[in-house]
Design an enzyme around this catalytic site. Sequence first.
Site: not given
Lengths: 310, 310
Positions: A169, A21, A107, A24
Site C-alpha cells: 500500500e 482498485h 494498492h 490505484e
Amino acid sequence: MCSLPVPREPLRRVAVTGGTHGNEMSGVYLARHWLQAPGDLQRPSFSATPVLANPAAAAACRRYMDRDLNQPSPPDDPYEVTRARELNQLLGPKASGQAFDFILDLHNTTANMGTCLIADSAHNVFAMHLCHHLQLQNPELSCRVFLYQQPGEESYAVHSVAKNGIGLELGPQPQGVLRADIFSRMRALVAAALDFIELFNQGVACPAFEVEAYRIAGTVDFPRTKDGDLAGTVHPRLQDRDFEPLQPGAPIFQMFSGEDVLYEGESTVSPVFINEAAYYEKGIAFIQAEKLTFSVPALPSLTPTPTPVP
Amino acid sequence: MCSLPVPREPLRRVAVTGGTHGNEMSGVYLARHWLQAPGDLQRPSFSATPVLANPAAAAACRRYMDRDLNQPSPPDDPYEVTRARELNQLLGPKASGQAFDFILDLHNTTANMGTCLIADSAHNVFAMHLCHHLQLQNPELSCRVFLYQQPGEESYAVHSVAKNGIGLELGPQPQGVLRADIFSRMRALVAAALDFIELFNQGVACPAFEVEAYRIAGTVDFPRTKDGDLAGTVHPRLQDRDFEPLQPGAPIFQMFSGEDVLYEGESTVSPVFINEAAYYEKGIAFIQAEKLTFSVPALPSLTPTPTPVP
C-alpha cells in the site's frame, strides 16, 4: 489464517495483482507492463503471473464498477461478483490445494502512508519474514507493517484467494494519477519480494526476529450533519500524520463552522489511512491502529528441491 | 471577451459555483456549506449566490456523469447538457443583459499548482484587478494568474455564462479528498474576492499595474504505446514543479522501459497542470504556458449609487 503453517515446499505459483482498485495507478500500470514484458517477474525457481485484477474498473479509471472487489459478495450479480469468481477460478479456488501459493496485491492510497506492507496477522510467519526482508532491503523507506485482520473475521482481500499473500500500500498518490517515484518504488518492492521467495525456495533459512507492527483497533468516521453529509474534515494537525501517535485531547477534525473536534479515546493510538478518498463512502476518516511488537519465530529452511526445467 | 468593458454599475448579481467537477471537494463542500449558511457571502451592496454546479456528479463523487460541464455541448442530451442549460437559465443567459455580473468558479487540481487564479485573458481589466487584489491580500500564497483563452477561441468555462468571472484552482488535492488546509484557503480567497467587489461597488478606484501571468501555449501528451496506453509517466524531475521554468533538453517523462524522454521544445516554457488526474483522458500530461508581463490599465471608480434595501 491465524495459525497458517509455514510452507514445506517451494512456492512455484505466485501472482502479482494490480488494479484490484482500478484507479490505484501504480498496480494498474505495473500489471499492464508485466503482461507485455513478463521478464521482470522471472526467477530461477518460478515465474510470477501478472494479473490485472479488475480490468473494467481500470479501463474506466474507477475504484470499482459495481462494488469493491475487497468486500464480501452479495448473492446478486454485478460485475465485481463475476470477476471475483473468475479470480477465484484463476488464482484459487480459495482454501483448496490448487490455489496459488502466494499473491502480492498492489494498492495505492491518497493517505500519507509511505510504504506500508499489509498482512492479515503477525501469526502469518512466512508473510512476516517477507515483510522483514523488505524492511532490511529498503532501510530508507521505513516500511511499516499493518495487520488488518480482526480476531474471528474472515478475510475478503483479493490475496486471500491464494494460500498466502500480502498487500503493498503506497502513498500518497491521488486516484487516477501515476507518479513515477511511487511506480519505481512499488516495482523495486515487488522485485525484492520475489527475490525473498526465490531465497526461500533455494533453501535459505531465516532466524527469529522481533517486529513492530500496527494492528487495526477500530475506525473513526467524519463528523456529519443529521443528513449524513460531512460537517467538517480531518484537522490540519492530523492530516498527513499517518502512523504518528495520536493522544487523547489532540484535535482530529475541523468543523466547517470553525471549531475543533478533539480525540476522546482513552489511550494513545496510531491513526492510519487518514483522509483516504475511498473510505468516505465507508464512513471512515481514519483507522485507529495499535502499535505492538511481535516475536516472529524462525522460518525453517526447505530441503532444497531441484528447480524444474521450464 | 478580449475587449471586455469595465463595469459601469455595481455588481449586484454575483455567484460562487462549486462542484462544477463533482470530485473537486473544496468547492463541493463550500457550496453545500453556504447553501445552509449563506451569511459568509453577504456584503453591504450584494449577496453572492452559492451554486452546487453539478449536484449529480457531486453526489457520485465523480468529475461528471456523462460529460465535462466545462466543455462544448454536443446536440445529444446527457445529464451535463441538461444541467448546462439549467445553469445558463439560472446564471445567464450567456451574452445577455440578464446574465449574472460575476461568477467565481471553484476548482481543485491534483497538480502542485498552489493557489492559481484562472482568467480568460489579460485584457479582462476587471478580472485582472481582482486577481491583483487577491495577490496583494495574500502575499504568502504567491497566487499565480493563468490565462486559459487562446486567440479566437470561445470560452466554455462555467463562469463564461455570466458577464464576467474567474476560476480559483487550488492544489494539490486528490480527487475525492477534502483537505482542511485547502478548504480554508479557498474560503479565504472567496471572502477576499467578494471584498474586492464590495470595494468596487463602493466607488473605490484602482491604479494601473503590471502583472506577471502564465498564458496557455500548448499541451503535451504522455508517451503512449501504439494502442494508446501509457508507455511512461511524468519524470520525477518534472513532477510537482508547476510554474517552474522547463528548459529544452530537460527530462519530462520516464518510460516504463527505463529511459528518459527529454523536452524538445525550442525555448523555455512554464509547465502547469502537471500530471492532473482529469487530463489523462484528454491526452494532456501537462500544459505549456508562457510567462509574460502585462500592463493593466487603471480601473475607474464608479459613481457611487445607493445600496438597495434588500
